[in-house]
Scaffold this motif. Sequence first.
Motif, short mmCIF file in Angstrom:
data_model
loop_
_atom_site.label_atom_id
_atom_site.label_comp_id
_atom_site.label_asym_id
_atom_site.label_seq_id
_atom_site.Cartn_x
_atom_site.Cartn_y
_atom_site.Cartn_z
N LEU A 129 0.83 -1.21 0.00
CA LEU A 129 0.00 0.00 0.00
C LEU A 129 0.86 1.26 0.00
O LEU A 129 0.62 2.20 -0.76
CB LEU A 129 -0.92 -0.01 1.22
N VAL A 130 1.86 1.28 0.85
CA VAL A 130 2.70 2.47 0.98
C VAL A 130 3.58 2.68 -0.25
O VAL A 130 3.65 3.79 -0.79
CB VAL A 130 3.57 2.37 2.25
N LEU A 131 4.22 1.62 -0.72
CA LEU A 131 5.14 1.77 -1.85
C LEU A 131 4.44 2.28 -3.10
O LEU A 131 4.92 3.19 -3.77
CB LEU A 131 5.83 0.43 -2.15
N TRP A 132 3.27 1.70 -3.43
CA TRP A 132 2.60 2.10 -4.66
C TRP A 132 2.02 3.51 -4.58
O TRP A 132 1.70 4.10 -5.62
CB TRP A 132 1.50 1.10 -5.02
N HIS A 133 1.89 4.06 -3.36
CA HIS A 133 1.40 5.43 -3.25
C HIS A 133 2.54 6.45 -3.19
O HIS A 133 2.27 7.66 -3.12
CB HIS A 133 0.49 5.57 -2.03
N LEU A 134 3.77 5.99 -3.20
CA LEU A 134 4.89 6.92 -3.34
C LEU A 134 4.85 7.51 -4.74
O LEU A 134 4.59 6.80 -5.72
CB LEU A 134 6.22 6.20 -3.09
N PRO A 205 -0.35 18.83 -3.77
CA PRO A 205 -0.51 17.60 -4.57
C PRO A 205 0.79 16.79 -4.61
O PRO A 205 1.87 17.35 -4.78
CB PRO A 205 -0.87 18.13 -5.96
N PHE A 206 0.66 15.50 -4.43
CA PHE A 206 1.83 14.63 -4.46
C PHE A 206 2.20 14.18 -5.87
O PHE A 206 3.35 13.85 -6.14
CB PHE A 206 1.60 13.39 -3.59
N TYR A 207 1.22 14.15 -6.77
CA TYR A 207 1.43 13.56 -8.08
C TYR A 207 1.33 14.63 -9.17
O TYR A 207 0.24 15.10 -9.50
CB TYR A 207 0.42 12.44 -8.32
N GLY A 208 2.50 14.98 -9.69
CA GLY A 208 2.55 16.02 -10.71
C GLY A 208 1.77 15.69 -11.95
O GLY A 208 1.32 16.59 -12.67
N GLN A 225 -7.10 15.48 -4.54
CA GLN A 225 -6.32 14.62 -3.66
C GLN A 225 -7.01 14.46 -2.31
O GLN A 225 -7.02 13.36 -1.73
CB GLN A 225 -4.92 15.21 -3.46
N GLY A 226 -7.59 15.55 -1.78
CA GLY A 226 -8.31 15.46 -0.52
C GLY A 226 -9.52 14.55 -0.61
O GLY A 226 -9.80 13.78 0.31
N ILE A 227 -10.24 14.63 -1.72
CA ILE A 227 -11.39 13.75 -1.93
C ILE A 227 -10.94 12.29 -1.99
O ILE A 227 -11.60 11.40 -1.45
CB ILE A 227 -12.14 14.15 -3.21
N ALA A 228 -9.82 12.05 -2.65
CA ALA A 228 -9.29 10.68 -2.72
C ALA A 228 -9.01 10.13 -1.32
O ALA A 228 -9.37 8.99 -1.01
CB ALA A 228 -8.01 10.66 -3.55
N GLY A 229 -8.40 10.96 -0.47
CA GLY A 229 -8.14 10.52 0.90
C GLY A 229 -9.42 10.27 1.67
O GLY A 229 -9.53 9.31 2.44
N GLY A 230 -10.43 11.14 1.45
CA GLY A 230 -11.71 10.95 2.11
C GLY A 230 -12.41 9.68 1.67
O GLY A 230 -12.97 8.95 2.49
N ILE A 231 -12.36 9.39 0.37
CA ILE A 231 -12.95 8.16 -0.15
C ILE A 231 -12.27 6.94 0.47
O ILE A 231 -12.94 5.97 0.86
CB ILE A 231 -12.82 8.12 -1.68
#
Length: 287
Positions: A129-134, A205-208, A225-231
């Motif tokens: 989970l962590v690696l693929w979200h880097l 944003p983390f992803y350019g 990005q905030g909505i993604a975290g909320g989902i």
Amino acid sequence: MLAHSAGTTWSFEPLQLAALALGAALYTKRARTLARRGTPVAWWRPALFGLGIALIAISLVSPIAELGATESFAFHMVQHLLLGDLGPLFIVAGLTGPILRPLLSVRAIRALRFLAHPLVALPLWTLNLVLWHLPFFWEAALRNEVVHALEHVSFFTAGALMWAAVIEVLPGPEWFGTAAKMGYVVVVRVVSTILGNVFVWAGTPFYGIYEDAHRPFGLSAEADQGIAGGIMMIEGSLVTIGVLAWLFLRLAQEGELRQELLERGLDPRSVRRAVRYGRGKELSQSP
């Protein structure tokens, strides 16, 4: 992949869809074989398995996939929750030991059973989970079809192993009873909630790759990005409530059955093992 308007495009991923079709065909064939032998699979298991297959197919071919790949991190999050959490949960819930027996007769596959051990599955799921979200790995998956396919396989496999430890299609360690599983599920959701909060409160944003995209509804990259975290957090909370409710009911039933068997004077060790592995009723019916 077919390409039209991202909001209405249904894509075609032949290799991934072929794998789903093969899995569904093998499951159906095995279930029919068991039914002919007089040991049919409970009707709800194929239903859950089919639902899991459907959710994964939707994540791969519906507009969710195209929107997530080209326009919106929030839609990509929805895709990965279907692919790595809900889909694997329902698929694993649809499996049984007898259904898996032909697969486990293959020595190489049988040797991988240790991956479903809770002390192995949980770290693997967390690391995946962590690696693929880097940012490096996330954007590499969006830019390269092979890496993207690997990402999808990784999410599904890690999710399936994580849920396999909880649902326990095959017997797990004796210490990992229902109460321990409740703690395990809480840890899983703490991890995903932390990551979700990072996305919600980061402010940057983390992803350019999404910053210059034409996002749906005119959202900014930060809002997307905030909505993604909320989902991520909402989906995790709902699933956790459902799974913990199931485990709580199971824990109460086990407690009643254990007490009943102990009051009959049966060996405490035998009672503990029988209840732990779902054989308490068989023990109660033994002379």
